[in-house]
Structures are given as structure tokens and as C-alpha cells.
Design a protein around this motif. Structure first.
Motif, PDB file in Angstrom:
ATOM      1  N   GLY A 256      50.624   4.791 -69.111  1.00 16.32           N
ATOM      2  CA  GLY A 256      50.286   6.244 -69.515  1.00 16.32           C
ATOM      3  C   GLY A 256      48.910   6.496 -69.611  1.00 16.32           C
ATOM      4  O   GLY A 256      48.790   7.676 -69.914  1.00 16.32           O
ATOM      5  N   ASN A 257      47.985   5.701 -69.607  1.00 17.98           N
ATOM      6  CA  ASN A 257      46.344   5.790 -69.776  1.00 17.98           C
ATOM      7  C   ASN A 257      45.770   5.860 -68.448  1.00 17.98           C
ATOM      8  O   ASN A 257      44.552   5.987 -68.496  1.00 17.98           O
ATOM      9  CB  ASN A 257      45.908   5.196 -70.607  1.00 17.98           C
ATOM     10  N   LEU A 258      46.426   5.555 -67.347  1.00 15.58           N
ATOM     11  CA  LEU A 258      45.694   5.520 -66.017  1.00 15.58           C
ATOM     12  C   LEU A 258      45.361   7.109 -65.696  1.00 15.58           C
ATOM     13  O   LEU A 258      45.669   8.009 -65.958  1.00 15.58           O
ATOM     14  CB  LEU A 258      46.731   5.370 -65.067  1.00 15.58           C
ATOM     15  N   PRO A 259      44.274   6.986 -65.031  1.00 19.55           N
ATOM     16  CA  PRO A 259      43.650   8.263 -64.433  1.00 19.55           C
ATOM     17  C   PRO A 259      44.416   9.049 -63.720  1.00 19.55           C
ATOM     18  O   PRO A 259      45.297   8.540 -62.857  1.00 19.55           O
ATOM     19  CB  PRO A 259      42.385   7.757 -63.627  1.00 19.55           C
ATOM     20  N   ARG A 260      44.405  10.548 -63.961  1.00 21.09           N
ATOM     21  CA  ARG A 260      45.358  11.298 -63.382  1.00 21.09           C
ATOM     22  C   ARG A 260      45.454  11.671 -61.860  1.00 21.09           C
ATOM     23  O   ARG A 260      46.668  11.578 -61.367  1.00 21.09           O
ATOM     24  CB  ARG A 260      45.080  12.668 -64.102  1.00 21.09           C
ATOM     25  N   ASP A 261      44.252  11.337 -61.126  1.00 23.31           N
ATOM     26  CA  ASP A 261      44.248  11.700 -59.861  1.00 23.31           C
ATOM     27  C   ASP A 261      43.821  10.663 -58.877  1.00 23.31           C
ATOM     28  O   ASP A 261      43.296  10.961 -57.836  1.00 23.31           O
ATOM     29  CB  ASP A 261      43.473  13.042 -59.743  1.00 23.31           C
ATOM     30  N   ILE A 262      44.351   9.470 -59.384  1.00 25.77           N
ATOM     31  CA  ILE A 262      43.947   8.233 -58.460  1.00 25.77           C
ATOM     32  C   ILE A 262      45.173   8.046 -57.645  1.00 25.77           C
ATOM     33  O   ILE A 262      46.044   7.505 -58.150  1.00 25.77           O
ATOM     34  CB  ILE A 262      43.337   7.005 -59.317  1.00 25.77           C
ATOM     35  N   PRO A 263      45.182   8.137 -56.332  1.00 24.63           N
ATOM     36  CA  PRO A 263      46.145   7.559 -55.648  1.00 24.63           C
ATOM     37  C   PRO A 263      46.226   6.062 -55.728  1.00 24.63           C
ATOM     38  O   PRO A 263      45.396   5.364 -55.656  1.00 24.63           O
ATOM     39  CB  PRO A 263      46.086   7.986 -54.283  1.00 24.63           C
ATOM     40  N   MET A 264      47.636   5.644 -55.789  1.00 25.19           N
ATOM     41  CA  MET A 264      47.855   4.074 -56.117  1.00 25.19           C
ATOM     42  C   MET A 264      49.126   3.904 -55.171  1.00 25.19           C
ATOM     43  O   MET A 264      50.120   4.353 -55.298  1.00 25.19           O
ATOM     44  CB  MET A 264      48.160   3.733 -57.561  1.00 25.19           C
ATOM     45  N   LEU A 265      48.957   2.578 -54.668  1.00 27.42           N
ATOM     46  CA  LEU A 265      50.082   2.025 -53.749  1.00 27.42           C
ATOM     47  C   LEU A 265      50.364   0.714 -54.422  1.00 27.42           C
ATOM     48  O   LEU A 265      49.326  -0.238 -54.522  1.00 27.42           O
ATOM     49  CB  LEU A 265      49.426   1.658 -52.203  1.00 27.42           C
ATOM     50  N   PHE A 266      51.615   0.595 -54.515  1.00 22.66           N
ATOM     51  CA  PHE A 266      51.948  -0.960 -55.262  1.00 22.66           C
ATOM     52  C   PHE A 266      53.061  -1.611 -53.833  1.00 22.66           C
ATOM     53  O   PHE A 266      53.765  -0.945 -53.488  1.00 22.66           O
ATOM     54  CB  PHE A 266      52.908  -0.709 -56.419  1.00 22.66           C
ATOM     55  N   ALA A 267      52.431  -2.456 -53.430  1.00 25.47           N
ATOM     56  CA  ALA A 267      53.168  -3.227 -52.334  1.00 25.47           C
ATOM     57  C   ALA A 267      53.578  -4.420 -52.797  1.00 25.47           C
ATOM     58  O   ALA A 267      52.902  -5.479 -52.996  1.00 25.47           O
ATOM     59  CB  ALA A 267      52.037  -3.384 -51.191  1.00 25.47           C
TER      60      ALA A 267
END
Length: 342
Positions: free
Chosen positions: A258-269
């Protein structure tokens, strides 16, 4: 030697290439400490992917590193593999906090070299390092994206492999020294017995000669909101989204994802046949990811479809993706993410 989440067997099959060209250079952590990093792929590219492995990994040790370097060459980015003090057997004396300090130094070095966009890619415990980085270092030294491959819980993997005795002993040490929980100062200054090395017979459970009580406790114990417990405990399937009345001190996902940066794209593989993921307990990658994304959306005060998090499952892949066919699938997912999201 025991194996557990973050300690995969990274041996490659005989038909896989294990050597690839690159350049080694040094980056400065402090006035007294410099560490090496290896650059491969297109070393002049403006985009860099900083790859950090899991426990017992080091520079180039993960089985798909050559394929990742080939992808970097084809797709015109620089693959950067830093050495960090917790690499190989050094993790027994380390922490996510120290890892992030060293990764931050590498990223600063790359910025000075002219890299315009930097993606942090973690494998196994490298995923915990990536989350920790986004939560603690992003404001000062930002990255432009994150890829997390084989994010799973050491606490859950250890519980299945009989490390309960070590966890109990580590918790006893913690509770004796810090009955009211650790303070930030305790952790920063490494005060108390928690930072002493445990007996060697217990360290052997991890395949190590030396390991601090702190590191064992951090890997094996439940993450707590106020007591700084279980620092590595980001991905366990039993972590609630919100504070739970039955365990009010447990650190909920709203306090991490819930505290991750708002606009960082993230891929969970995720690896579809990950030997350290709790499939046998009915847990699924889709279920874990759904909770993480929900927590992120609530924390960001956005609809879930506005959160820049996506997932994929690589069919038949082991924890460290040793299978050639699975590596091809993983490289496509990584390549697509970098091309479309950066």
C-alpha cells in the motif's frame, strides 16, 4: 546442504550457454568500500536493468543470466549485475537494509554514467530487496520500473522444510533481548545479542558456517508492524491486507504494498513449478498477486485497473527457471514489459 526459498540450485543443463561477454567496473558505496558490477548487452544504451539474485546467488550465478544478457543485446539495454555484500554465503551476516544501500550506490553510479532509465530486477530474495528499495530508497534515488521473478516466502518454505527449531530459537533470542520489540535505533546500531552469530550447528541448517540471529529471525518470523520483526516477510500468503484483530501487530499488506510508489510499472513473473512456492497448501500466484494489487490500489487511492502492476506465470518453470523452454517464455515476458512499459 539444506535448500530453501532464495537458495535455488542454479546449475544449468549441459546444452545451455553459461558464458557471456561483459565489462566489470567498480562503484563506490562509501569512501572505504567499492564493489564490482558486470555490464553486458548493449553497454551504451540509455536503459539499464539492474539484476539482483537471491540468497547464495552472486554475479552471473542465476541460470538464465546468459539469456538475459542476450536479450539485452537484442533489445538494446544494458544488463547490470552488481556484486553485493550479501551475495553467496554473505547473506547470513546481512540484511535487506544493507543490500538496498549497496544497490542504491550502484544505481547512482549508473546515473552518473548517463543511464536515463533504470529497472530493478530481482530474483527470489532479490524480490524482497526490490520491494524494500521501492519503499525506502525510491524517493532519494529513483528507478523507473521493477521486475520481480519468483517472489515467494522464506518463512513458508522453511516451515515446510523443518527449520522450526531455528525459528523458535531466534524468536526466543529476540523476545529475551527486546521484549517490547526492536526500535529503529536498535536495528541501525545493531544493539544486543540478536546480531551475534548463532551456534554453528544451527547455521548449518542454512548451509552456512556463520549466521546472525537477526538474519535467521528476519527470514523465519512473521513480519510485525511495530516491532520491526520478520523484515524479509513481504510475500507470505497469510499476510492480511488490513490489520487483523486476531494478530494486531502483524504487518499488513496495506503497510507494504500500500506504500509502493504510485507510478512505477511492476512485473511479477511467477514460476509455474516453483519448488519453494506453497502450491501444496492451496496457495496460487494469482491469489497472492490479487491481494498485493488490492493493497497497492487502496494505498494509492486508485482503482485496481489504474495500478501499474501486472503478473505472468511461466509454465513449468522451477524457482530459478533452469528449463530452456521456460527461459524463452520468461525472456519474452521481460522483453515485452521493457518495450511496452518503459
Amino acid at each position: 546442504m539444506s535448500t530453501f526459498a532464495g537458495m535455488p540450485n542454479t546449475t544449468t543443463s549441459k546444452d545451455q550457454t553459461t558464458a557471456f561477454p561483459g565489462t566489470v567496473e567498480l562503484f563506490e558505496v562509501t569512501d572505504d568500500q567499492r564493489l564490482p558490477c558486470m555490464l553486458s548487452g548493449d553497454q551504451d544504451a540509455f536503459l539499464a536493468v539492474v539484476f539482483v539474485g537471491g540468497l547464495t546467488d552472486g554475479m552471473g550465478s542465476v541460470s538464465y543470466a546468459p539469456k538475459l544478457s542476450e536479450l539485452a543485446e537484442r533489445q538494446k539495454f544494458t544488463l547490470v549485475q552488481p556484486h553485493w555484500s550479501s551475495a553467496y554465503e554473505g547473506y547470513g551476516l546481512g540484511s535487506l537494509q544493507r543490500d538496498c544501500v549497496e544497490i542504491e550506490a550502484c544505481i547512482k553510479h549508473l546515473r552518473l554514467k548517463g543511464k536515463k532509465k533504470i529497472v530493478l530486477m530481482g530474483h527470489s530474495t532479490g524480490c524482497q530487496i526490490s520491494i524494500q528499495y521501492l519503499l525506502t530508497k525510491q524517493a532519494q534515488t529513483p528507478v523507473n520500473g521493477a521486475i520481480l521473478q519468483a517472489s515467494c516466502s522464506d518463512r513458508e518454505a522453511f516451515a515446510e522444510e523443518g527449520h522450526v527449531r531455528v525459528a523458535k530459537s531466534a524468536k526466543e533470542i529476540h523476545d529475551k533481548c527486546f521484549p517490547n520489540g526492536l526500535t529503529a535505533e536498535d536495528r541501525e546500531e545493531k544493539r544486543g545479542e540478536l546480531w551475534d552469530c548463532m551456534p554453528r550447528e544451527l547455521a548449518k541448517e542454512f548451509g552456512l558456517t556463520y549466521m546472525t540471529w537477526y538474519r535467521a529471525w528476519s527470514l523465519l518470523c512473521v513480519g510485525c508492524l511495530f516491532a520491526f520483526s520478520g523484515d524479509d516477510d513481504y510475500f507470505s500468503s497469510d499476510i492480511p491486507i488490513h490489520a487483523d484483530a486476531s494478530s494486531p501487530e502483524q504487518r499488513p499488506l496495506i503497510e507494504t504494498f500500500g506504500n509502493l510508489p504510485r507510478d512505477i510499472p511492476m512485473l511479477f513473473a511467477f514460476s509455474g513449478a516453483d519448488e519453494y512456492f506453497p502450491f501444496s497448501q492451496g496457495v496460487t500466484p494469482e491469489g497472492n498477486f490479487a491481494k498485493w494489487k488490492q493493497a497497492a490500489a487502496e494505498g494509492m487511492k486508485r482503482d485496481e485497473d489504474e495500478v501499474r502492476m501486472q503478473m505472468t506465470v511461466v509454465p513449468g518453470a522451477s524457482h530459478s527457471v533452469k528449463q530452456s523452454e521456460a527461459q524463452v517464455v520468461l525472456m519474452k515476458a521481460v522483453g515485452d514489459f521493457l518495450r511496452e512499459k518503459l
